[in-house]
Design a protein around this motif. Sequence first.
Motif, short mmCIF file in Angstrom:
data_model
loop_
_atom_site.label_atom_id
_atom_site.label_comp_id
_atom_site.label_asym_id
_atom_site.label_seq_id
_atom_site.Cartn_x
_atom_site.Cartn_y
_atom_site.Cartn_z
N LYS A 3 0.81 -1.22 0.00
CA LYS A 3 0.00 0.00 0.00
C LYS A 3 0.84 1.27 0.00
N TRP A 4 2.15 1.13 0.06
CA TRP A 4 3.02 2.30 0.20
C TRP A 4 3.16 3.09 -1.10
N LEU A 5 3.12 2.42 -2.22
CA LEU A 5 3.33 3.12 -3.48
C LEU A 5 2.31 4.24 -3.67
N SER A 6 1.08 4.00 -3.29
CA SER A 6 0.00 4.95 -3.53
C SER A 6 -0.29 5.86 -2.35
N ASP A 7 0.49 5.75 -1.27
CA ASP A 7 0.20 6.50 -0.04
C ASP A 7 1.43 7.31 0.36
N SER A 8 1.37 8.64 0.20
CA SER A 8 2.53 9.48 0.46
C SER A 8 2.90 9.54 1.93
N SER A 9 1.95 9.24 2.82
CA SER A 9 2.29 9.22 4.24
C SER A 9 3.05 7.96 4.61
N LYS A 10 2.83 6.88 3.88
CA LYS A 10 3.57 5.64 4.12
C LYS A 10 4.92 5.65 3.42
N ASN A 11 4.97 6.17 2.18
CA ASN A 11 6.25 6.16 1.46
C ASN A 11 7.17 7.30 1.86
N GLY A 12 6.69 8.20 2.72
CA GLY A 12 7.55 9.21 3.31
C GLY A 12 7.57 10.56 2.63
N SER A 13 7.00 10.68 1.45
CA SER A 13 7.11 11.95 0.73
C SER A 13 6.34 13.08 1.40
N SER A 14 5.34 12.75 2.18
CA SER A 14 4.55 13.80 2.85
C SER A 14 5.26 14.38 4.07
N PHE A 15 6.38 13.78 4.46
CA PHE A 15 7.08 14.23 5.67
C PHE A 15 8.13 15.29 5.38
N PHE A 16 8.43 15.56 4.13
CA PHE A 16 9.55 16.44 3.79
C PHE A 16 9.05 17.71 3.13
N ASP B 294 18.46 0.56 0.90
CA ASP B 294 18.92 1.45 1.97
C ASP B 294 19.21 0.69 3.26
N THR B 295 19.57 -0.58 3.13
CA THR B 295 19.92 -1.37 4.30
C THR B 295 21.35 -1.09 4.75
N LEU B 296 22.30 -1.13 3.82
CA LEU B 296 23.71 -0.99 4.14
C LEU B 296 24.38 -0.07 3.14
N PHE B 297 25.15 0.88 3.66
CA PHE B 297 25.90 1.83 2.83
C PHE B 297 27.39 1.71 3.13
N GLN B 298 28.19 2.38 2.32
CA GLN B 298 29.61 2.49 2.63
C GLN B 298 29.77 3.29 3.92
N GLY B 299 30.21 2.65 4.98
CA GLY B 299 30.46 3.32 6.25
C GLY B 299 29.22 3.73 7.02
N SER B 300 28.06 3.24 6.62
CA SER B 300 26.83 3.65 7.30
C SER B 300 25.76 2.58 7.12
N ILE B 301 24.58 2.86 7.68
CA ILE B 301 23.44 1.98 7.56
C ILE B 301 22.20 2.83 7.27
N GLY B 302 21.11 2.19 6.93
CA GLY B 302 19.88 2.92 6.62
C GLY B 302 19.30 3.63 7.83
N ARG B 303 18.64 4.74 7.59
CA ARG B 303 17.95 5.45 8.66
C ARG B 303 16.74 4.65 9.12
N THR B 304 16.36 4.86 10.36
CA THR B 304 15.23 4.09 10.91
C THR B 304 14.20 5.00 11.58
N ASP B 305 14.21 6.30 11.21
CA ASP B 305 13.29 7.25 11.85
C ASP B 305 12.05 7.54 11.00
N LEU B 306 11.89 6.81 9.90
CA LEU B 306 10.67 6.93 9.10
C LEU B 306 9.68 5.86 9.56
N PRO B 307 8.41 5.96 9.11
CA PRO B 307 7.39 5.03 9.61
C PRO B 307 7.82 3.56 9.53
N ARG B 308 7.68 2.89 10.68
CA ARG B 308 7.94 1.46 10.84
C ARG B 308 9.41 1.08 10.63
N GLY B 309 10.30 2.06 10.78
CA GLY B 309 11.72 1.73 10.84
C GLY B 309 12.06 1.17 12.21
#
Length: 211
Positions: A83-96, A151-166
Amino acid sequence: MEWIQIPLGPLQTNAYIVYNDEQNCLIIDPGEEETKLRQFIEQKKLTPTAIILTHAHFDHIGAVDPIRDHYKIPVYVHEEEKKWLSDSSKNGSSFFQGIQPITARDADYLYDTQGECTIGGFSFQLFNTPGHSPGSVSFYFKQSGVVIAGDTLFQGSIGRTDLPRGNHDVLIKSIHQKLLTLPEDTYVLPGHGPVTTISQEMNTNPFLNGF
């Protein structure tokens, strides 16, 4: 199999195109800039067979519908994020601030089990790697020695977890139980930033050392 990393949009989200000797290709995380993706596909004379998503955050889905419609190909996402593709509150675009809500139509198919997977003529291991988001997955192409990790693993970092259900603890568990068990010379193709290797992250990533 060959691959190319194409950073897209203001967040420079990495899309990947993997292609084979038959000139077929998968498009992974087409975040924006449909034209840039199409230019490479047409230059190489490739035939897209599917769009596969590591997860459904807004910066990974912005060009899903234009690419899907142009090439008439299906889209795959994990069932946890159907359901995330069609919901901007779930996919995060409404937070920025400054970002228009980003949506796409529902996926055509859902990943429901991990393990051996064949999509569009390409075979790979599908790993559930939640934490950054509940439906995050990684694609391991064993023969080519690469894992596309979103966005699980990056060079020298990891994915953020402060978005919904992180969930930070779940993310760390995913990395250690799924990704760090791969051969150390495996290339990690992340959702942002440069390519790295399992060995490099095991030895130098400050978020993973001491776990």
